[in-house]
Write an enzyme that holds these catalytic residues in place. Structure first.
Site, PDB file in Angstrom:
ATOM      1  N   SER A 123      73.242 103.940 -72.995  1.00  0.00           N
ATOM      2  CA  SER A 123      74.258 104.924 -72.645  1.00  0.00           C
ATOM      3  C   SER A 123      75.397 104.863 -73.644  1.00  0.00           C
ATOM      4  O   SER A 123      75.515 103.917 -74.422  1.00  0.00           O
ATOM      5  CB  SER A 123      74.791 104.635 -71.242  1.00  0.00           C
ATOM      6  OG  SER A 123      75.581 103.453 -71.292  1.00  0.00           O
ATOM      7  N   LYS A 124      76.236 105.902 -73.570  1.00  0.00           N
ATOM      8  CA  LYS A 124      77.416 105.958 -74.424  1.00  0.00           C
ATOM      9  C   LYS A 124      78.261 104.713 -74.201  1.00  0.00           C
ATOM     10  O   LYS A 124      78.825 104.142 -75.137  1.00  0.00           O
ATOM     11  CB  LYS A 124      78.202 107.227 -74.073  1.00  0.00           C
ATOM     12  CG  LYS A 124      79.446 107.420 -74.886  1.00  0.00           C
ATOM     13  CD  LYS A 124      80.131 108.699 -74.499  1.00  0.00           C
ATOM     14  CE  LYS A 124      81.245 108.508 -73.484  1.00  0.00           C
ATOM     15  NZ  LYS A 124      82.339 107.649 -73.915  1.00  0.00           N
ATOM     16  N   ARG A 125      78.325 104.288 -72.947  1.00  0.00           N
ATOM     17  CA  ARG A 125      79.123 103.107 -72.626  1.00  0.00           C
ATOM     18  C   ARG A 125      78.600 101.837 -73.315  1.00  0.00           C
ATOM     19  O   ARG A 125      79.366 100.982 -73.725  1.00  0.00           O
ATOM     20  CB  ARG A 125      79.205 102.900 -71.113  1.00  0.00           C
ATOM     21  CG  ARG A 125      80.656 103.072 -70.635  1.00  0.00           C
ATOM     22  CD  ARG A 125      80.799 102.933 -69.150  1.00  0.00           C
ATOM     23  NE  ARG A 125      79.955 103.858 -68.414  1.00  0.00           N
ATOM     24  CZ  ARG A 125      79.170 103.500 -67.393  1.00  0.00           C
ATOM     25  NH1 ARG A 125      79.142 102.252 -66.991  1.00  0.00           N
ATOM     26  NH2 ARG A 125      78.459 104.401 -66.756  1.00  0.00           N
TER      27      ARG A 125
END
Ligand code: GLU
Length: 523
Positions: free
Chosen positions: A279-281
């Site tokens: 994920s972007k996170r």
């Protein structure tokens, strides 16, 4: 395996159906590398088969619409070199290519499904739906869904008396149209990557097809558009696999089964440790980009870094994406877009998720920078230098500098560290690296070297090196001991390509000036 897909393409040709694939993003934000890989596999398959690559914007969910996201998608495709044959931007015979602009097109199909008994009107208010979720919640079923088991408890045209339904419709009571999932059927299809896939309909809820505002949901729109746009193969992320049974039934119920595209659900891109979807996170946490290009959220004004701005070449980005879940069966790792078009085969796409490894991603970029002719890098390097206030006036020096240092650059901004000394005096001089061993003999040597170089008529690396070594011999000094001081004089630090190559590139005047400057500092 190979045979099956070739067979599918072959059948496609036999049926006189052109290969037509689509990338169908929802414009909700920055484009994740997994999204770009979906585009890539679509694109490669289309180009390999002389087909069309279509981009359709799936913006039926107005609540998720984000300003600028569509433009960003097209910018990304352009950067990667994947130009659509048809899209809202490029036009085409099936325009419009934005679902919100095709709104009037979908309702008739939802109504057709209701008439045929495959769908129904549901009048439940948000409060009633909430009530259902609370009332039927159990330990085994923590989030009850609107499905075959509960639909008889709800307010819909399947269970309300006919007169009540007519009355509700004639008084314009808001309703949605839901698919009536069969209670006990197995739905099967052949996925080009996964082979035979089957679902039991009891596991799938009665998805909304048409919303109260007359907008279709993704499920209805994707089927209607794939049909109308004559899509032959649909490649999409694995996260859409659970929706496949709904789509398959819609193709069947609408009577279009024969025209249904071949499906391929692409494996997920996983976190570096393989533990779930990247994920972007994860990128923020581990310090690497996950989006293709920088994305600034219009609401928060926060910018997420992209591969492009981090200093990846589009060629490397495309190459590394292709290798996330595919290989050609050999050890080859570096592929240009043209080679990928030639060699890509869906049969060699792995079923399992592909772990993302940022170090490996950088390796691809390094390999591409090394292989890239200086000419192709000049503009980007010039831009990077300009941002640092370094103006380049001598194009041939720029080309020489790039050629000399590109082996040492992994990301494009590395050129600043590796090559700025070609265009300005070194910003910092590591005098401590020379000073302890600096003595009168060395001072003499460099004084003579200046004189010798001043008289040089041919300013080329091999000649400069011979002169340097001969002079060292005359002075009974080891060239090895003199090389480091010369490097510090020309570059400022212990890095960079061959010193004589540097001297040749920066020219006589600048070489002598730099030697003198450091000698003064050493006095
Ligand atoms: N609109 C969907 C998305 O945002 C497309 C899924 C599909 O390709 O069917 O990914």
């Amino acid at each position: 395996m190979q045979f099956r897909t070739e067979m599918q393409v072959y059948l496609c040709c036999l049926m006189n159906q052109k290969v037509r694939v689509r990338f169908a993003p929802s414009p909700t934000g920055g484009l994740h590398l997994g999204g770009v890989r979906t585009v890539l596999f679509n694109y490669l398959f289309a180009k390999q088969n002389g087909g069309d690559f279509i981009v359709r914007i799936e913006d039926t969910d107005q609540t998720r619409f984000v300003e600028g996201a569509e433009a960003y998608i097209f910018e990304t495709l352009k950067w990667c070199g994947m130009v659509p044959d048809e899209s809202p931007l490029h036009g085409g015979p099936f325009a419009p290519y934005r679902q919100s602009e095709r709104k009037a097109n979908y309702k008739q199909y939802a109504e057709q499904l209701v008439k045929a008994g495959y769908a129904y009107y549901a009048f439940d208010t948000p409060a009633e739906l909430e009530e259902m979720r609370t009332n039927y919640k159990t330990a085994e079923n923590p989030s009850p869904q609107y499905n075959h088991a509960l639909r008889d408890k709800m307010r819909n045209s399947l269970f309300l008396p006919a007169e009540e339904v007519t009355a509700l419709l004639s008084t314009n009571t808001p309703y949605v149209i839901r698919i009536k999932m069969p209670t006990d059927e197995t739905i099967q299809f052949t996925d080009m990557i996964r082979g035979e896939v089957s679902f039991h309909t009891s596991q799938v809820d009665d998805k909304v097809l048409l919303k109260a505002d007359g907008m279709p949901t993704y499920h209805l729109a994707v089927v209607v558009d794939d049909y109308q746009m004559q899509i032959s193969h649909a490649f999409r992320g694995e996260e859409w696999l659970p929706s496949a049974p709904v789509h398959l039934l819609l193709w069947k119920y609408l009577g279009w089964e024969k025209e249904m595209p071949q499906w391929a659900h692409l494996p997920l891109i996983l976190k570096p440790d393989g533990n779930g979807k990247l994920s972007k996170r994860d990128g923020d946490r581990l310090g690497f980009p996950v989006f293709a290009m920088d994305w600034t959220d219009p609401k928060t004004n926060e910018t997420t870094i992209g591969f492009k701005e981090r200093g990846f070449l589009p060629e490397a980005f495309v190459n590394l994406l292709a290798m996330l879940g595919w290989n050609d069966g050999s050890d080859q790792e570096i592929f240009s877009m043209l080679e990928l078009i030639e060699k890509f085969s869906i049969d060699r796409v792995h079923k399992g998720g592909a772990k993302f490894d940022y170090e490996k991603a950088k390796w691809y970029n390094h390999e591409w920078i090394k292989r890239m002719p200086a000419k192709h890098l000049e503009l980007s390097v010039q831009k990077l230098f300009a941002e640092k206030g370094i103006t380049i006036t001598d194009d041939s020096l720029l080309a020489k500098a790039i050629d000399l240092v590109k082996d040492r650059c992994t990301l494009m901004p590395d050129f600043i560290q590796q090559a700025s000394f070609f265009f300005e005096l070194p910003a910092e001089i590591d005098i401590a690296a020379v000073k302890p061993k600096w003595d009168e003999k060395k001072n003499m040597f460099f004084t003579e070297l200046i004189r010798a170089y001043e008289l040089s008529t041919l300013w080329e690396a091999p000649g400069l090196e011979i002169e340097f070594k001969e002079l060292a011999a005359v002075n009974q000094l080891k060239p090895g001991e003199l090389m480091l001081p010369l490097r510090i004089m020309l570059v400022g630090g212990k890095f960079g390509p061959g010193v004589f190559d540097i001297a040749a590139a920066i020219g006589k005047e600048s070489t002598i000036e730099r030697i003198k400057q450091v000698m003064r500092l050493l006095e």
